[in-house]
Write a protein that holds these residues in place. Structure first.
Motif, PDB file in Angstrom:
ATOM      1  N   TYR A 144       0.835  -1.209   0.000  1.00  0.00           N
ATOM      2  CA  TYR A 144       0.000   0.000   0.000  1.00  0.00           C
ATOM      3  C   TYR A 144       0.867   1.255   0.000  1.00  0.00           C
ATOM      4  N   ARG A 145       1.719   1.402  -0.992  1.00  0.00           N
ATOM      5  CA  ARG A 145       2.674   2.514  -1.044  1.00  0.00           C
ATOM      6  C   ARG A 145       1.980   3.869  -0.945  1.00  0.00           C
ATOM      7  N   HIS A 146       0.765   3.996  -1.475  1.00  0.00           N
ATOM      8  CA  HIS A 146       0.055   5.276  -1.447  1.00  0.00           C
ATOM      9  C   HIS A 146      -0.382   5.678  -0.029  1.00  0.00           C
ATOM     10  N   TYR A 147      -0.310   4.747   0.935  1.00  0.00           N
ATOM     11  CA  TYR A 147      -0.613   5.067   2.338  1.00  0.00           C
ATOM     12  C   TYR A 147       0.655   5.206   3.183  1.00  0.00           C
TER      13      TYR A 147
END
Length: 183
Positions: A144-147
């Motif tokens: 979950y790189r976007h978090y």
């Protein structure tokens, strides 16, 4: 003025013990850190240990996890599924958190032997949970790189400080001189 000191003596004594312990341990830790040349990107041994142990936990889930020295700053790069996911810097090793923990325990003194044993056990618990925290954070960032910002900046600091808070509660309620003794 004398009444003020008499009335608040326990609180002032607590503050003196807390800040005294905190300053001594912080000075000792800073002296240790000064042994490493950050201009040459040297990483202290404890941070390297934390990075290696985090990699070992990650290796339980992925055999392609590994560490690598960072060539641009004083840190260790951590890879998961053959992909760079994090850099482990001095602040990741939780020694500052352990210093805070120890300072609080000494400020709320208990019996000497219990205090020493609790400090050792609590420091070890914080270290172990910090390794687990870093490994979980790396896996979460991989998926979950976007978090990443909320995971690194909010969720996982709450995790480690939550452990410290629980240990403090246990100390104050069970072992300190201020704990209520049940018959």
């Amino acid at each position: 003025m004398k009444n003020y000191f008499t009335e608040y003596k326990p609180f002032l004594f607590f503050l003196a013990k807390f800040f005294g312990t905190y300053l001594v341990l912080t000075f000792a830790y800073q002296t240790y850190l000064n042994e490493f040349d950050t201009s040459k990107f040297e990483v202290d041994g404890f941070t390297q240990l934390v990075a290696e142990q985090s990699k070992q936990v990650l290796s339980l889930f992925d055999s392609q996890s590994y560490t690598q020295p960072n060539l641009k700053e004083s840190s260790v790069n951590l890879f998961y599924h053959n992909k760079w996911v994090a850099r482990i810097v001095e602040g990741c090793n939780a020694l500052s958190v352990i210093i805070l923990f120890i300072s609080f325990v000494f400020a709320f003194t208990g019996k000497f032997k219990q205090t020493i044993l609790f400090v050792i056990a609590g420091s070890l618990i914080i270290h172990i949970f910090n390794i687990i925290r870093i490994a979980l954070l790396c896996m979460a960032i991989f998926h979950y790189r976007h978090y990443q910002d909320i995971l690194h900046g909010v969720i996982f600091p709450l995790f480690i400080y939550g452990i410290v808070f629980i240990l403090w509660i246990i100390w104050v309620n069970k072992y300190s001189k201020h704990a209520k003794k049940t018959v």
